[in-house]
Design a protein around this motif. Structure first.
Motif, PDB file in Angstrom:
ATOM      1  N   THR A   5       0.856  -1.183   0.000  1.00 30.05           N
ATOM      2  CA  THR A   5       0.000   0.000   0.000  1.00 30.05           C
ATOM      3  C   THR A   5       0.891   1.231   0.000  1.00 30.05           C
ATOM      4  N   ALA A   6       0.655   2.116  -0.973  1.00 31.99           N
ATOM      5  CA  ALA A   6       1.399   3.370  -1.040  1.00 31.99           C
ATOM      6  C   ALA A   6       0.627   4.494  -0.345  1.00 31.99           C
ATOM      7  N   PHE A   7      -0.700   4.517  -0.546  1.00 29.15           N
ATOM      8  CA  PHE A   7      -1.555   5.557   0.031  1.00 29.15           C
ATOM      9  C   PHE A   7      -2.984   5.047   0.018  1.00 29.15           C
ATOM     10  N   SER A   8      -3.819   5.556   0.915  1.00 27.85           N
ATOM     11  CA  SER A   8      -5.229   5.179   0.903  1.00 27.85           C
ATOM     12  C   SER A   8      -6.087   6.360   1.335  1.00 27.85           C
ATOM     13  N   ARG A   9      -7.379   6.226   1.031  1.00 26.75           N
ATOM     14  CA  ARG A   9      -8.330   7.288   1.371  1.00 26.75           C
ATOM     15  C   ARG A   9      -9.676   6.671   1.713  1.00 26.75           C
ATOM     16  N   ILE A  10     -10.312   7.199   2.754  1.00 28.34           N
ATOM     17  CA  ILE A  10     -11.682   6.873   3.115  1.00 28.34           C
ATOM     18  C   ILE A  10     -12.404   8.212   3.172  1.00 28.34           C
ATOM     19  N   GLY A  11     -13.488   8.357   2.407  1.00 27.92           N
ATOM     20  CA  GLY A  11     -14.189   9.632   2.433  1.00 27.92           C
ATOM     21  C   GLY A  11     -15.373   9.668   1.516  1.00 27.92           C
ATOM     22  N   THR A  12     -15.866  10.870   1.275  1.00 22.43           N
ATOM     23  CA  THR A  12     -17.026  11.072   0.423  1.00 22.43           C
ATOM     24  C   THR A  12     -16.674  12.030  -0.697  1.00 22.43           C
ATOM     25  N   GLY A  13     -17.287  11.811  -1.850  1.00 18.08           N
ATOM     26  CA  GLY A  13     -17.119  12.723  -2.978  1.00 18.08           C
ATOM     27  C   GLY A  13     -15.761  12.625  -3.646  1.00 18.08           C
ATOM     28  N   TYR A  14     -15.528  13.594  -4.509  1.00 17.68           N
ATOM     29  CA  TYR A  14     -14.281  13.651  -5.277  1.00 17.68           C
ATOM     30  C   TYR A  14     -13.083  13.871  -4.347  1.00 17.68           C
ATOM     31  N   SER A  15     -11.922  13.349  -4.754  1.00 19.89           N
ATOM     32  CA  SER A  15     -10.718  13.548  -3.940  1.00 19.89           C
ATOM     33  C   SER A  15      -9.471  13.439  -4.800  1.00 19.89           C
ATOM     34  N   THR A  16      -8.417  14.033  -4.288  1.00 21.06           N
ATOM     35  CA  THR A  16      -7.092  13.939  -4.900  1.00 21.06           C
ATOM     36  C   THR A  16      -6.058  13.910  -3.785  1.00 21.06           C
ATOM     37  N   ALA A  17      -5.064  13.067  -3.933  1.00 18.84           N
ATOM     38  CA  ALA A  17      -3.935  13.032  -3.001  1.00 18.84           C
ATOM     39  C   ALA A  17      -2.651  12.905  -3.805  1.00 18.84           C
ATOM     40  N   SER A  18      -1.647  13.654  -3.404  1.00 22.04           N
ATOM     41  CA  SER A  18      -0.327  13.585  -4.046  1.00 22.04           C
ATOM     42  C   SER A  18       0.729  13.309  -2.987  1.00 22.04           C
ATOM     43  N   TRP A  19       1.774  12.590  -3.391  1.00 15.80           N
ATOM     44  CA  TRP A  19       2.912  12.317  -2.522  1.00 15.80           C
ATOM     45  C   TRP A  19       4.143  12.159  -3.381  1.00 15.80           C
ATOM     46  N   ASN A  20       5.310  12.279  -2.754  1.00 15.69           N
ATOM     47  CA  ASN A  20       6.583  12.169  -3.460  1.00 15.69           C
ATOM     48  C   ASN A  20       7.386  11.028  -2.829  1.00 15.69           C
ATOM     49  N   PRO A  21       7.177   9.791  -3.290  1.00 14.71           N
ATOM     50  CA  PRO A  21       7.799   8.642  -2.646  1.00 14.71           C
ATOM     51  C   PRO A  21       9.317   8.597  -2.833  1.00 14.71           C
ATOM     52  N   THR A  22       9.952   7.897  -1.920  1.00 14.60           N
ATOM     53  CA  THR A  22      11.403   7.710  -1.955  1.00 14.60           C
ATOM     54  C   THR A  22      11.704   6.242  -2.207  1.00 14.60           C
ATOM     55  N   ILE A  23      12.693   6.024  -3.069  1.00 18.48           N
ATOM     56  CA  ILE A  23      13.184   4.668  -3.351  1.00 18.48           C
ATOM     57  C   ILE A  23      14.610   4.575  -2.809  1.00 18.48           C
ATOM     58  N   GLN A  24      14.922   3.439  -2.234  1.00 17.40           N
ATOM     59  CA  GLN A  24      16.272   3.175  -1.728  1.00 17.40           C
ATOM     60  C   GLN A  24      16.676   1.803  -2.253  1.00 17.40           C
ATOM     61  N   ILE A  25      17.805   1.758  -2.980  1.00 16.39           N
ATOM     62  CA  ILE A  25      18.272   0.495  -3.561  1.00 16.39           C
ATOM     63  C   ILE A  25      19.663   0.187  -3.015  1.00 16.39           C
ATOM     64  N   THR A  26      19.816  -0.999  -2.462  1.00 15.89           N
ATOM     65  CA  THR A  26      21.111  -1.454  -1.972  1.00 15.89           C
ATOM     66  C   THR A  26      21.760  -2.298  -3.064  1.00 15.89           C
ATOM     67  N   ILE A  27      22.950  -1.902  -3.487  1.00 17.69           N
ATOM     68  CA  ILE A  27      23.672  -2.595  -4.560  1.00 17.69           C
ATOM     69  C   ILE A  27      24.334  -3.850  -3.969  1.00 17.69           C
ATOM     70  N   PRO A  28      23.992  -5.039  -4.464  1.00 12.49           N
ATOM     71  CA  PRO A  28      24.605  -6.260  -3.927  1.00 12.49           C
ATOM     72  C   PRO A  28      26.127  -6.282  -4.141  1.00 12.49           C
ATOM     73  N   SER A  29      26.816  -6.981  -3.280  1.00 11.86           N
ATOM     74  CA  SER A  29      28.277  -7.065  -3.395  1.00 11.86           C
ATOM     75  C   SER A  29      28.700  -7.839  -4.641  1.00 11.86           C
ATOM     76  N   THR A  30      27.785  -8.573  -5.251  1.00  8.91           N
ATOM     77  CA  THR A  30      28.081  -9.357  -6.455  1.00  8.91           C
ATOM     78  C   THR A  30      27.641  -8.650  -7.741  1.00  8.91           C
TER      79      THR A  30
END
Length: 176
Positions: free
Chosen positions: A136-161
């Motif tokens: 789950t990235a984001f959720s909403r419970i409500g009535t009528g029209y809605s909009t939500a924005s977010w700026n997610p972060t990614i983190q990648i660990t480079i394997p030793s191989t």
């Protein structure tokens, strides 16, 4: 001798679910029906930078926006996120960074509109999750029209191989 740098490129894709409203048999319609939909948009690409073997690269993906224009009086929606492996070259084992090395956190909403409760899947880095299964990235419970924005972060660990190269993968956001 220092290890060669690894550079990651992230490819985003968008999933859209839509339906159109229509007039009833007793109502004459003078305009075409307006599309009403659950939609989600995300940047098409993001460059996370470079990192060496065993290092971690972290970057924001850019704004993701979920919108509900269905007109349903009460609607709960959930935005989910998944990832593919990140690969370079032919994608052999040393040329693959598995989804277990890819972490995601949505962070708080950067903007919302509409009535209801908007909940980030992972409000802080401490809540980051691996993308080896849908999350789950984001959720909403409500009535009528809605909009939500977010700026997610990614983190990648480079394997030793890992082999040197420019790695890319696909992060997919969907809304239901």
């Amino acid at each position: 001798m220092p290890s060669p740098a690894r550079r990651m490129a992230l490819v985003m894709s968008t999933c859209v679910l839509a339906w159109c409203s229509g007039g009833s048999a007793a109502t004459a319609q003078t305009e075409p029906p307006q599309p009403r939909a659950l939609t989600i948009t995300a940047p098409t690409t993001a460059n996370l930078g470079s990192a060496g073997i065993g290092d971690t690269v972290t970057g924001q993906l850019g704004t993701v926006t979920a919108s509900d224009t269905t007109g349903v009086p009460t609607l709960t929606w959930t935005a989910t996120v998944t990832s593919t492996n990140f690969v370079t070259g032919a994608g052999t084992s040393p040329q693959t960074i598995p989804t277990t090395a890819v972490r995601y956190w949505s962070g708080p909403a950067t903007s919302t509109s509409g009535i209801g409760t908007f909940t980030p899947g992972q409000p802080t880095q401490a809540n980051a999750v691996t993308l080896n299964s849908p999350r789950t990235a984001f959720s909403r419970i409500g009535t009528g029209y809605s909009t939500a924005s977010w700026n997610p972060t990614i983190q990648i660990t480079i394997p030793s191989t890992a082999a040197a190269g420019t790695y890319s993968g696909t992060i997919t956001h969907s809304l239901a």
